[in-house]
Design a protein around this motif. Sequence first.
Motif, PDB file in Angstrom:
ATOM      1  N   GLY A 147      64.360  21.005  39.915  1.00  0.00           N
ATOM      2  CA  GLY A 147      64.813  21.268  41.279  1.00  0.00           C
ATOM      3  C   GLY A 147      65.529  20.094  41.897  1.00  0.00           C
ATOM      4  N   SER A 148      65.912  19.108  41.070  1.00  0.00           N
ATOM      5  CA  SER A 148      66.549  17.913  41.621  1.00  0.00           C
ATOM      6  C   SER A 148      67.884  18.222  42.286  1.00  0.00           C
ATOM      7  N   GLU A 149      68.496  19.349  41.909  1.00  0.00           N
ATOM      8  CA  GLU A 149      69.744  19.754  42.556  1.00  0.00           C
ATOM      9  C   GLU A 149      69.549  20.075  44.033  1.00  0.00           C
ATOM     10  N   ALA A 150      68.289  20.240  44.453  1.00  0.00           N
ATOM     11  CA  ALA A 150      67.998  20.644  45.827  1.00  0.00           C
ATOM     12  C   ALA A 150      67.106  19.658  46.558  1.00  0.00           C
ATOM     13  N   SER A 151      66.641  18.626  45.868  1.00  0.00           N
ATOM     14  CA  SER A 151      65.587  17.788  46.437  1.00  0.00           C
ATOM     15  C   SER A 151      66.109  16.457  46.955  1.00  0.00           C
ATOM     16  N   GLN A 152      65.237  15.765  47.661  1.00  0.00           N
ATOM     17  CA  GLN A 152      65.529  14.424  48.160  1.00  0.00           C
ATOM     18  C   GLN A 152      64.862  13.359  47.298  1.00  0.00           C
ATOM     19  N   VAL A 153      64.608  13.690  46.039  1.00  0.00           N
ATOM     20  CA  VAL A 153      63.807  12.842  45.158  1.00  0.00           C
ATOM     21  C   VAL A 153      64.617  12.408  43.942  1.00  0.00           C
ATOM     22  N   SER A 154      64.397  11.163  43.516  1.00  0.00           N
ATOM     23  CA  SER A 154      64.882  10.663  42.235  1.00  0.00           C
ATOM     24  C   SER A 154      63.744   9.916  41.551  1.00  0.00           C
ATOM     25  N   VAL A 155      63.573  10.158  40.258  1.00  0.00           N
ATOM     26  CA  VAL A 155      62.528   9.492  39.476  1.00  0.00           C
ATOM     27  C   VAL A 155      63.191   8.744  38.328  1.00  0.00           C
ATOM     28  N   ILE A 156      62.973   7.434  38.257  1.00  0.00           N
ATOM     29  CA  ILE A 156      63.634   6.578  37.267  1.00  0.00           C
ATOM     30  C   ILE A 156      62.586   5.756  36.519  1.00  0.00           C
ATOM     31  N   THR A 157      62.830   5.543  35.220  1.00  0.00           N
ATOM     32  CA  THR A 157      61.919   4.775  34.375  1.00  0.00           C
ATOM     33  C   THR A 157      62.532   3.409  34.066  1.00  0.00           C
ATOM     34  N   ASN A 158      61.740   2.384  34.279  1.00  0.00           N
ATOM     35  CA  ASN A 158      62.118   1.012  33.936  1.00  0.00           C
ATOM     36  C   ASN A 158      61.360   0.650  32.656  1.00  0.00           C
ATOM     37  N   ARG A 159      62.045   0.696  31.529  1.00  0.00           N
ATOM     38  CA  ARG A 159      61.371   0.461  30.252  1.00  0.00           C
ATOM     39  C   ARG A 159      60.915  -0.991  30.095  1.00  0.00           C
ATOM     40  N   LYS A 160      61.552  -1.911  30.810  1.00  0.00           N
ATOM     41  CA  LYS A 160      61.149  -3.316  30.711  1.00  0.00           C
ATOM     42  C   LYS A 160      59.770  -3.537  31.309  1.00  0.00           C
ATOM     43  N   THR A 161      59.487  -2.862  32.417  1.00  0.00           N
ATOM     44  CA  THR A 161      58.199  -3.050  33.088  1.00  0.00           C
ATOM     45  C   THR A 161      57.207  -1.931  32.779  1.00  0.00           C
ATOM     46  N   GLY A 162      57.667  -0.857  32.132  1.00  0.00           N
ATOM     47  CA  GLY A 162      56.797   0.275  31.850  1.00  0.00           C
ATOM     48  C   GLY A 162      56.505   1.129  33.069  1.00  0.00           C
ATOM     49  N   GLU A 163      57.340   1.016  34.110  1.00  0.00           N
ATOM     50  CA  GLU A 163      57.102   1.758  35.345  1.00  0.00           C
ATOM     51  C   GLU A 163      58.007   2.985  35.415  1.00  0.00           C
ATOM     52  N   LYS A 164      57.460   4.066  35.946  1.00  0.00           N
ATOM     53  CA  LYS A 164      58.228   5.267  36.278  1.00  0.00           C
ATOM     54  C   LYS A 164      57.994   5.523  37.761  1.00  0.00           C
ATOM     55  N   LEU A 165      59.010   5.262  38.590  1.00  0.00           N
ATOM     56  CA  LEU A 165      58.838   5.283  40.036  1.00  0.00           C
ATOM     57  C   LEU A 165      59.666   6.381  40.683  1.00  0.00           C
ATOM     58  N   THR A 166      59.155   6.867  41.798  1.00  0.00           N
ATOM     59  CA  THR A 166      59.780   7.948  42.553  1.00  0.00           C
ATOM     60  C   THR A 166      60.303   7.417  43.879  1.00  0.00           C
ATOM     61  N   LEU A 167      61.520   7.800  44.209  1.00  0.00           N
ATOM     62  CA  LEU A 167      62.096   7.507  45.514  1.00  0.00           C
ATOM     63  C   LEU A 167      62.387   8.829  46.197  1.00  0.00           C
ATOM     64  N   SER A 168      61.895   8.982  47.418  1.00  0.00           N
ATOM     65  CA  SER A 168      62.112  10.210  48.184  1.00  0.00           C
ATOM     66  C   SER A 168      62.739   9.855  49.526  1.00  0.00           C
ATOM     67  N   ASN A 169      63.919  10.416  49.785  1.00  0.00           N
ATOM     68  CA  ASN A 169      64.616  10.169  51.036  1.00  0.00           C
ATOM     69  C   ASN A 169      65.661  11.263  51.228  1.00  0.00           C
ATOM     70  N   PRO A 170      65.782  11.812  52.441  1.00  0.00           N
ATOM     71  CA  PRO A 170      66.754  12.899  52.664  1.00  0.00           C
ATOM     72  C   PRO A 170      68.181  12.544  52.270  1.00  0.00           C
ATOM     73  N   LEU A 171      68.543  11.255  52.305  1.00  0.00           N
ATOM     74  CA  LEU A 171      69.891  10.858  51.922  1.00  0.00           C
ATOM     75  C   LEU A 171      70.216  11.204  50.469  1.00  0.00           C
ATOM     76  N   LEU A 172      69.186  11.365  49.647  1.00  0.00           N
ATOM     77  CA  LEU A 172      69.402  11.602  48.224  1.00  0.00           C
ATOM     78  C   LEU A 172      69.741  13.052  47.903  1.00  0.00           C
ATOM     79  N   ARG A 173      69.628  13.956  48.857  1.00  0.00           N
ATOM     80  CA  ARG A 173      69.948  15.361  48.563  1.00  0.00           C
ATOM     81  C   ARG A 173      71.408  15.479  48.123  1.00  0.00           C
ATOM     82  N   PRO A 174      71.667  16.214  47.042  1.00  0.00           N
ATOM     83  CA  PRO A 174      73.057  16.419  46.633  1.00  0.00           C
ATOM     84  C   PRO A 174      73.868  17.124  47.717  1.00  0.00           C
TER      85      PRO A 174
END
Length: 392
Positions: A146-173
């Motif tokens: 549903g990322s085509e409709a959401s305000q969310v992006s989830v990105i993985t940083n393989r160097k740190t082993g983190e998978k973090l979520t950013l949620s903000n209305p600006l991110l909506r396509p």
Amino acid sequence: MINNFTLQVATTYIFGSDAEESIGKKLADSGYTTALVHYEDKSHAINSGLLDKVIANLHREGLKVIRHGGVVPNPRLHVVENGIALAKSNHVDVIIAIGGGSVIDSSKAIALGAANTEPVWDYFQEKLAPEKTLPVAVVLTNPSSGSEASQVSVITNRKTGEKLTLSNPLLRPAFAFMNPELSTTVPLYATACGIVDMFSHICERYFTPSHDFGFVDYLAEGALRAIVQYGELLVQHPRNVTFRSEMMWASTMAQNNILCVGREEDWSTHIIANEISAKYDVAHGATLSIIMCSWMRYVYESNPRRFARFAREVFGVRDETMDFAEQAKQGIEATRAFFQRLGMPTSFHDADIPTDGVEDMLNKIHFGPHHTIGSVQPLNREDCAHIFEASF
């Protein structure tokens, strides 16, 4: 009762056969001149000719095009950073995602980084709050996140082993071009992962510490029933355009916040499951099907009435001799059986995932101010450990 809420759904949806053919005109009419087209290497978008078709469409309308591949499931920070550099050096003013959730999430992060001077990872670490971004246009090929409709992006940083979520209305396509026919060649396993993801997105909003939300509950329950019905049909008939159409719109409705207004959300299942993806690079939908029923079993006694309603309205558990707790347990079992009918794992064992990494995964969970996550039952580190172990 529906509580106070504010909702802005800014995306323009272009849905139906050949929807993608209008992308060049839509973007040119909106004043955009230079597009970065983002996609997954060795994907259907390339093999089917869709990527070349979209680029030719953009060229016909006078847009300059910069290509940027490299997306993989659980999208990577280094691919995002490379895309940001490309976008800045070529003065890109719109990002186009051709694909599913991973491509779209990566595109959102590129759009954010390209519009700002600060490192994009600072936004995911909540060191900064987004104030501006480039517009994103989506050509959807795999409905799931549903990322085509959401305000969310989830990105993985393989160097740190983190998978973090950013949620903000600006991110909506800004635009979502949705042709269900483009999804008919999505592999069966990826299709099933997507069905679990959209089902879980609604459940994360549906399960709350409260009880009844009237109209919004009816919408959510209807959407969940539709996902169960059409999801099972789709895995049996994966090239059926009617079933693909139903699931493409379901994925959008599951994540555009229409079904969560006026209530507390939970999101514990996603938070816990994301750590499996981050550590073992397992498909997102599979980690959800592994964790979700264990989470349900762990927390349902905090609000058995809510879980009983889920069992009745989604899976038809209507034995009046059962109390709320018994109905709830029947609903949890029905959920597990649904995932299994889709061919999805419901345990670490099913997915051949090691069980010795729990401490490392717990260390990566970002617990809130009270050292907990979730709302149905606030979960601390020990609670999350029990849920991991119950999923082995």
